[in-house]
Write a protein that holds these residues in place. Structure first.
Motif, PDB file in Angstrom:
ATOM      1  N   ILE A 181       0.831  -1.196   0.000  1.00 43.19           N
ATOM      2  CA  ILE A 181       0.000   0.000   0.000  1.00 43.19           C
ATOM      3  C   ILE A 181       0.870   1.252   0.000  1.00 43.19           C
ATOM      4  O   ILE A 181       0.498   2.279  -0.534  1.00 43.19           O
ATOM      5  CB  ILE A 181      -0.960   0.004   1.205  1.00 43.19           C
ATOM      6  N   THR A 182       2.055   1.194   0.595  1.00 44.39           N
ATOM      7  CA  THR A 182       2.912   2.363   0.643  1.00 44.39           C
ATOM      8  C   THR A 182       3.688   2.572  -0.661  1.00 44.39           C
ATOM      9  O   THR A 182       4.417   3.529  -0.781  1.00 44.39           O
ATOM     10  CB  THR A 182       3.902   2.280   1.813  1.00 44.39           C
ATOM     11  N   ASP A 183       3.528   1.679  -1.628  1.00 47.49           N
ATOM     12  CA  ASP A 183       4.149   1.887  -2.928  1.00 47.49           C
ATOM     13  C   ASP A 183       3.400   2.931  -3.743  1.00 47.49           C
ATOM     14  O   ASP A 183       3.906   3.425  -4.733  1.00 47.49           O
ATOM     15  CB  ASP A 183       4.195   0.586  -3.731  1.00 47.49           C
ATOM     16  N   PHE A 184       2.183   3.242  -3.343  1.00 44.79           N
ATOM     17  CA  PHE A 184       1.404   4.250  -4.046  1.00 44.79           C
ATOM     18  C   PHE A 184       1.727   5.618  -3.471  1.00 44.79           C
ATOM     19  O   PHE A 184       2.337   5.738  -2.418  1.00 44.79           O
ATOM     20  CB  PHE A 184      -0.092   3.949  -3.908  1.00 44.79           C
ATOM     21  N   ASP A 185       1.321   6.656  -4.149  1.00 48.98           N
ATOM     22  CA  ASP A 185       1.588   8.012  -3.691  1.00 48.98           C
ATOM     23  C   ASP A 185       0.556   8.420  -2.649  1.00 48.98           C
ATOM     24  O   ASP A 185      -0.453   9.033  -2.962  1.00 48.98           O
ATOM     25  CB  ASP A 185       1.556   8.987  -4.878  1.00 48.98           C
ATOM     26  N   LEU A 186       0.839   8.058  -1.402  1.00 49.56           N
ATOM     27  CA  LEU A 186      -0.047   8.424  -0.314  1.00 49.56           C
ATOM     28  C   LEU A 186       0.511   9.656   0.391  1.00 49.56           C
ATOM     29  O   LEU A 186       1.718   9.774   0.587  1.00 49.56           O
ATOM     30  CB  LEU A 186      -0.152   7.288   0.702  1.00 49.56           C
ATOM     31  N   GLU A 187      -0.372  10.574   0.776  1.00 48.23           N
ATOM     32  CA  GLU A 187       0.086  11.744   1.517  1.00 48.23           C
ATOM     33  C   GLU A 187       0.524  11.354   2.918  1.00 48.23           C
ATOM     34  O   GLU A 187       1.464  11.904   3.460  1.00 48.23           O
ATOM     35  CB  GLU A 187      -1.036  12.787   1.585  1.00 48.23           C
ATOM     36  N   GLU A 188      -0.169  10.397   3.505  1.00 50.86           N
ATOM     37  CA  GLU A 188       0.156   9.967   4.854  1.00 50.86           C
ATOM     38  C   GLU A 188       0.059   8.452   4.932  1.00 50.86           C
ATOM     39  O   GLU A 188      -0.959   7.870   4.616  1.00 50.86           O
ATOM     40  CB  GLU A 188      -0.817  10.599   5.839  1.00 50.86           C
ATOM     41  N   THR A 189       1.139   7.798   5.357  1.00 50.62           N
ATOM     42  CA  THR A 189       1.149   6.357   5.498  1.00 50.62           C
ATOM     43  C   THR A 189       0.566   6.001   6.858  1.00 50.62           C
ATOM     44  O   THR A 189       0.944   6.583   7.861  1.00 50.62           O
ATOM     45  CB  THR A 189       2.592   5.820   5.400  1.00 50.62           C
ATOM     46  N   PRO A 190      -0.366   5.052   6.925  1.00 44.09           N
ATOM     47  CA  PRO A 190      -0.918   4.665   8.220  1.00 44.09           C
ATOM     48  C   PRO A 190       0.156   3.998   9.078  1.00 44.09           C
ATOM     49  O   PRO A 190       1.156   3.510   8.554  1.00 44.09           O
ATOM     50  CB  PRO A 190      -2.024   3.668   7.852  1.00 44.09           C
ATOM     51  N   PRO A 191      -0.037   3.959  10.414  1.00 45.92           N
ATOM     52  CA  PRO A 191       0.952   3.287  11.273  1.00 45.92           C
ATOM     53  C   PRO A 191       1.059   1.811  10.919  1.00 45.92           C
ATOM     54  O   PRO A 191       0.077   1.191  10.509  1.00 45.92           O
ATOM     55  CB  PRO A 191       0.400   3.468  12.686  1.00 45.92           C
ATOM     56  N   LEU A 192       2.243   1.247  11.110  1.00 49.94           N
ATOM     57  CA  LEU A 192       2.496  -0.144  10.748  1.00 49.94           C
ATOM     58  C   LEU A 192       3.176  -0.887  11.892  1.00 49.94           C
ATOM     59  O   LEU A 192       3.970  -0.307  12.630  1.00 49.94           O
ATOM     60  CB  LEU A 192       3.417  -0.223   9.525  1.00 49.94           C
ATOM     61  N   TYR A 193       2.864  -2.181  12.031  1.00 54.72           N
ATOM     62  CA  TYR A 193       3.649  -3.071  12.874  1.00 54.72           C
ATOM     63  C   TYR A 193       4.786  -3.585  12.004  1.00 54.72           C
ATOM     64  O   TYR A 193       4.561  -4.017  10.880  1.00 54.72           O
ATOM     65  CB  TYR A 193       2.817  -4.270  13.346  1.00 54.72           C
ATOM     66  N   HIS A 194       6.009  -3.554  12.505  1.00 49.84           N
ATOM     67  CA  HIS A 194       7.158  -4.101  11.795  1.00 49.84           C
ATOM     68  C   HIS A 194       7.568  -5.389  12.488  1.00 49.84           C
ATOM     69  O   HIS A 194       7.863  -5.387  13.682  1.00 49.84           O
ATOM     70  CB  HIS A 194       8.325  -3.111  11.803  1.00 49.84           C
ATOM     71  N   VAL A 195       7.574  -6.488  11.739  1.00 45.31           N
ATOM     72  CA  VAL A 195       7.878  -7.802  12.294  1.00 45.31           C
ATOM     73  C   VAL A 195       9.045  -8.404  11.528  1.00 45.31           C
ATOM     74  O   VAL A 195       8.946  -8.636  10.326  1.00 45.31           O
ATOM     75  CB  VAL A 195       6.643  -8.733  12.187  1.00 45.31           C
ATOM     76  N   GLU A 196      10.157  -8.616  12.233  1.00 46.37           N
ATOM     77  CA  GLU A 196      11.260  -9.340  11.611  1.00 46.37           C
ATOM     78  C   GLU A 196      10.884 -10.814  11.648  1.00 46.37           C
ATOM     79  O   GLU A 196      10.444 -11.330  12.684  1.00 46.37           O
ATOM     80  CB  GLU A 196      12.563  -9.098  12.370  1.00 46.37           C
ATOM     81  N   CYS A 197      11.023 -11.487  10.515  1.00 48.30           N
ATOM     82  CA  CYS A 197      10.577 -12.878  10.443  1.00 48.30           C
ATOM     83  C   CYS A 197      11.476 -13.708   9.538  1.00 48.30           C
ATOM     84  O   CYS A 197      12.244 -13.182   8.748  1.00 48.30           O
ATOM     85  CB  CYS A 197       9.130 -12.951   9.959  1.00 48.30           C
ATOM     86  N   ARG A 198      11.343 -15.011   9.712  1.00 46.37           N
ATOM     87  CA  ARG A 198      12.026 -15.976   8.852  1.00 46.37           C
ATOM     88  C   ARG A 198      10.988 -16.432   7.828  1.00 46.37           C
ATOM     89  O   ARG A 198      10.027 -17.114   8.161  1.00 46.37           O
ATOM     90  CB  ARG A 198      12.532 -17.156   9.683  1.00 46.37           C
ATOM     91  N   LEU A 199      11.177 -16.020   6.574  1.00 42.88           N
ATOM     92  CA  LEU A 199      10.235 -16.300   5.491  1.00 42.88           C
ATOM     93  C   LEU A 199      10.723 -17.484   4.669  1.00 42.88           C
ATOM     94  O   LEU A 199      11.880 -17.513   4.249  1.00 42.88           O
ATOM     95  CB  LEU A 199      10.104 -15.066   4.592  1.00 42.88           C
ATOM     96  N   THR A 200       9.842 -18.455   4.443  1.00 45.53           N
ATOM     97  CA  THR A 200      10.131 -19.600   3.579  1.00 45.53           C
ATOM     98  C   THR A 200       9.115 -19.619   2.457  1.00 45.53           C
ATOM     99  O   THR A 200       7.911 -19.659   2.717  1.00 45.53           O
ATOM    100  CB  THR A 200      10.050 -20.927   4.360  1.00 45.53           C
ATOM    101  N   LEU A 201       9.588 -19.550   1.231  1.00 45.93           N
ATOM    102  CA  LEU A 201       8.704 -19.695   0.070  1.00 45.93           C
ATOM    103  C   LEU A 201       8.741 -21.143  -0.383  1.00 45.93           C
ATOM    104  O   LEU A 201       9.817 -21.721  -0.539  1.00 45.93           O
ATOM    105  CB  LEU A 201       9.166 -18.805  -1.080  1.00 45.93           C
ATOM    106  N   PHE A 202       7.573 -21.714  -0.574  1.00 43.33           N
ATOM    107  CA  PHE A 202       7.510 -23.092  -1.038  1.00 43.33           C
ATOM    108  C   PHE A 202       7.916 -23.163  -2.507  1.00 43.33           C
ATOM    109  O   PHE A 202       7.625 -22.261  -3.298  1.00 43.33           O
ATOM    110  CB  PHE A 202       6.105 -23.661  -0.877  1.00 43.33           C
ATOM    111  N   SER A 203       8.570 -24.254  -2.874  1.00 40.03           N
ATOM    112  CA  SER A 203       8.944 -24.480  -4.270  1.00 40.03           C
ATOM    113  C   SER A 203       7.706 -24.873  -5.066  1.00 40.03           C
ATOM    114  O   SER A 203       6.661 -25.205  -4.497  1.00 40.03           O
ATOM    115  CB  SER A 203       9.999 -25.581  -4.360  1.00 40.03           C
ATOM    116  N   LYS A 204       7.830 -24.877  -6.366  1.00 41.10           N
ATOM    117  CA  LYS A 204       6.731 -25.293  -7.240  1.00 41.10           C
ATOM    118  C   LYS A 204       6.296 -26.720  -6.904  1.00 41.10           C
ATOM    119  O   LYS A 204       5.105 -27.023  -6.864  1.00 41.10           O
ATOM    120  CB  LYS A 204       7.167 -25.188  -8.698  1.00 41.10           C
ATOM    121  N   GLU A 205       7.237 -27.584  -6.596  1.00 43.34           N
ATOM    122  CA  GLU A 205       6.940 -28.975  -6.274  1.00 43.34           C
ATOM    123  C   GLU A 205       6.162 -29.102  -4.951  1.00 43.34           C
ATOM    124  O   GLU A 205       5.423 -30.053  -4.752  1.00 43.34           O
ATOM    125  CB  GLU A 205       8.240 -29.797  -6.183  1.00 43.34           C
TER     126      GLU A 205
END
Length: 165
Positions: free
Chosen positions: A48-72
């Motif tokens: 949502i913040t990639d758009f031209d917003l005048e004011e970005t709403p507050p956000l929770y920032h979470v550091e995480c370990r991300l795993t993307l599943f393979s096609k299989e």
């Protein structure tokens, strides 16, 4: 292309695309569910913040370990970009359907892409106007979806709450 918006019972917002329900939002509770991720168009997977917003709403920032599943494993064929915005699911109903989806995106820092089948530490950002606080715990795991397809998982490592005004 026909887009129809409807509010029922002063609480439920429905969005239809060519007669098909693609999005529902419970206005008084602040959460939503996407029924057809691919009908949204070219901006669906961007933050949502990639758009031209005048004011970005507050956000929770979470550091995480991300795993993307393979096609299989049933995941994606292509990598994800910085700012990717899947459906975040913390719970499922007893029958295995998605209980709620939450709005959030991923920020990778210096990396621009993460390939399927890999694990990496990244930052997830969640909008504060949704009832996500109950899930903000170190070690909390959640799943990433594109529509009904589960494409990855994540685990919380560190949480930064927005500053009080």
């Amino acid at each position: 292309m026909i887009i129809k918006k409807e509010i029922k019972d002063d609480n439920e917002f429905y969005l239809y695309f060519n007669g098909k329900l693609i999005y529902k939002r419970w206005l008084d509770q602040g959460y939503s569910k996407v029924f057809d991720h691919f009908a949204w168009g070219k901006y669906t997977e961007k933050s949502i913040t990639d758009f031209d917003l005048e004011e970005t709403p507050p956000l929770y920032h979470v550091e995480c370990r991300l795993t993307l599943f393979s096609k299989e494993e049933g995941g994606r064929e292509n990598p994800i970009e910085n700012g990717y915005r899947p459906n975040h699911v913390f719970e499922y109903d007893e029958d295995g359907t998605l209980k709620y989806t939450f709005i959030g995106d991923f920020q990778f820092g210096e990396n621009n892409l993460i390939e399927p089948g890999t694990t990496q530490n990244v930052t997830a950002r969640f909008l504060t106007h949704q009832p996500i606080e109950q899930y903000l715990n170190i070690g909390q795991k959640w799943w990433l979806h594109e529509g009904s397809r589960k494409i990855g998982k994540a685990e919380m490592i560190k949480i930064k709450l927005p500053e009080k005004e």
